[in-house]
Scaffold this active site. Structure first.
Site, PDB file in Angstrom:
ATOM      1  CD  GLU A  89      -2.714  -1.347  -0.025  1.00 17.41           C
ATOM      2  OE1 GLU A  89      -2.912  -0.288  -0.876  1.00 17.41           O
ATOM      3  OE2 GLU A  89      -3.077  -2.460  -0.212  1.00 17.41           O
ATOM      4  N   GLY A  90       1.963   1.209  -0.613  1.00 12.20           N
ATOM      5  CA  GLY A  90       2.857   2.216  -0.836  1.00 12.20           C
ATOM      6  C   GLY A  90       3.842   2.135   0.388  1.00 12.20           C
TER       7      GLY A  90
END
Length: 596
Positions: free
Chosen positions: A442-443
């Site tokens: 998710e980054g």
């Protein structure tokens, strides 16, 4: 094997006493979100996580998921499928989903303590419902009416699960490079062709159908990120009336071999002309996908928090029991052969670091979830806009800091065990391995840092930062005469002033050299996290003194806050120095000289 006991008292304190969720829920119109209901959710959620999920954690790590190359099917570890059936039967899948789609309609923040418990009990298992929640949110906000009718209800009920399919072998963060194609069909659907990697819950045996949300390009798509569309691609074909057909042409090609979360199916998915349906407008898919990603980023922050708490619980118990040497100031337990290691200052340093980051981080994470409810449901438009600005600002901080602190806390827990922590028997090394992924998916932390400084501060002119700084100053003004928190007011104000100064400094330098943003981003993010946590610790002390909690609980909050302000908040000095150093120390060395 590590054990887990849900910290219900501190969860209730964070939810009710510090962030005042009960009153906010009533103001937002959630009539059913009373304390009786919320307490029942906490109690039953704890029972499920402690007795069903936690015992499966080591099994999932040891056995993992199994991929059948001939059929593409994936079998989850023993007990995982049965646990999911209990999860669905208990109504947990739709806890915070709208009633019109079969959910229970509770506010988003009401589900956050359950999410923390699930992640602490069994992170790998928790990834399956996590992805379904993201797909649900994307369809609620961007799906057509027929898509909501056909796909949302089984997702909310838990009969189907969801995924998000972004990453490809040649592109991760830079989604403008993706190659998956979507060809329009005569019946209004699209044929999706391409390969996606790192797809969590992409194939499994929990449910008969999986709803994949896939980023792809239409034939007329412009280049780059402006040419990306979002498609709904079910594992089993589904028509517009909800009738299911045969298997869609999407197949799991392999499972990734990972450092941790072995019980989570991380798949390579091959789409070969698979039937899909456009979600939202053509070429606007990235906007819809960010609905999932932002929800998931807050949720991943809670994963770091849950792992931290489980590791801390076990390290604390071990430190109370393990006998090693005598305290330097003299025997504390002379009747024993040696003192328990909790008497040693360095062990206390590690335990208090965990306690400070976990309990402060819990309040910060829960408040982020409450902002979601306010931004969506507040009756006043200005209040919604302010909550949304603060939510956007805090999301990368919650995601990055709670996961980085998760790595730190599981490391400290392992250190408390010494060599026993490194072997598998106690289960601490699994928590340390599992924690590492939370800083990546998710980054990565670097991506969160660029989002915070580059977008939320520079592009959006620090709207969310101004809201938070206003909250800090209001708290300080309201509590200047409060003896319980007087010692924290001046340092908190000093850090808020320095935060403003550093932000202006970076902005000025970035106007002349855009690389200044990249050079400062990580340290700016961590600086922001430590100052935000100082605010929540000061508020926690004030809330504890006004609460009905025991004297021991109040003393625990007060002394932990003192530890945080004295020993952890000074980390901001190093981050500030790094920010002020500019780009030169990073960019001067030629790339060819790195191995010279």
């Amino acid at each position: 094997m590590s054990t887990y006991k849900a910290p219900l008292n501190d969860m209730r304190f964070a939810l009710y006493d510090v962030i005042g969720a009960e009153a906010v829920f009533a103001k937002l119109g959630f009539a059913d979100a009373t304390r009786d209901v919320l307490d029942a959710v906490l109690d039953e959620g704890a029972r499920f996580c402690e007795t069903v999920l936690a015992p499966l954690n080591a099994i999932g790590d040891r056995i993992g998921c199994v991929h059948d190359k001939s059929s593409g099917a994936v079998t989850t570890p023993p007990g995982f499928k049965q646990a999911y059936a209990q999860f669905v039967e208990g109504g947990w899948a739709g806890l915070v989903s709208p009633v019109e789609f079969g959910g229970q309609g509770l506010p988003h923040a009401a589900g956050v303590p359950l999410k923390e418990m699930i992640d602490a009990a069994n992170l790998a298992w928790g990834n399956f419902p996590l992805l379904s929640a993201g797909a649900t949110e994307a369809l609620i906000q961007h799906g057509q009416a027929w898509q909501q009718e056909v796909f949302l209800k089984p997702l909310v009920e838990g009969r189907w699960t969801g995924t998000m399919c972004l990453t490809e072998p040649h592109c991760g963060t830079d989604l403008g490079l993706l190659k998956t194609r979507a060809q329009p069909q005569a019946d209004g659907s699209h044929a999706i062709t391409g390969t996606k990697i790192f797809i969590t819950a992409g194939e499994h045996d929990f449910t008969d159908n999986i709803v994949h949300l896939v980023l792809a390009r239409l034939p007329d798509a412009p280049a780059g990120s402006k040419g990306i569309s979002l498609f709904l691609v079910p594992k089993v074909r589904v028509d517009r009336d909800g009738n299911t057909g045969g298997a869609n042409t999407v197949r799991c090609g392999s499972l990734e071999h990972k450092m941790g979360i072995h019980g989570s199916a991380t798949c390579v998915l091959n789409f070969d002309g698979a039937q899909g349906y456009l979600i939202g407008q053509p070429h606007k898919g990235l906007m819809a996908m960010f609905t999932m990603m932002n929800t998931a980023r807050l949720a991943v922050g809670l994963q770091g928090l849950g792992l931290s708490d489980r590791a801390y619980q076990n390290a604390l118990a071990y430190s109370r029991d393990r006998l090693q040497m005598r305290a330097l100031s003299g025997a504390k337990f002379p009747e024993k052969a040696a003192d328990p290691i909790i008497v040693h200052p360095d062990v206390r340093r590690m335990l208090l670091t965990c306690k400070a980051l976990i309990e402060g981080g819990r309040v910060m994470g829960y408040h982020g979830a409450l902002l979601v409810d306010i931004a969506h449901h507040a009756p006043d438009e200005a209040e919604r806009a302010q909550a949304d600005a603060l939510l956007g600002f805090m999301t990368p901080i919650v995601k990055a800091c709670l996961t980085e602190w998760g790595v730190e806390c599981t490391y400290h827990a392992l250190q408390c065990y010494g060599g026993h922590g490194y072997i598998a028997e106690h289960g601490i090394e699994q928590l340390a391995r599992d924690a590492r992924i939370t800083t990546l998916y998710e980054g990565t932390t670097g991506i969160q840092a660029l989002d915070l400084l580059g977008r939320k501060v520079m592009q959006l002119q620090g709207a969310g930062l101004q809201v938070l700084l206003g909250m800090i100053e209001q708290f300080c003004a309201d509590n200047e005469a409060n003896a319980a928190v007087a010692e924290f007011i001046a340092p908190l104000r000093d850090k808020a002033a320095q935060w403003t100064q550093l932000t202006m400094q970076v902005g000025k330098r970035a106007a002349a050299n855009a690389d200044e943003v990249g050079a400062a981003a990580y340290d700016y993010l961590m600086y922001s996290g430590y100052v935000a946590l100082a605010y929540w610790w000061a508020r926690s002390v004030a809330a504890s003194e006004a609460s009905a909690q025991s004297d021991a609980f109040k003393a625990g909050k007060r002394e932990t806050a003192r530890f945080y302000f004295a020993r952890l908040l000074p980390r901001t000095l190093a981050h500030a120095a790094a920010i002020e150093s500019g780009t030169q120390t990073l960019t001067t060395l030629d790339a060819a000289a790195f191995d010279a």
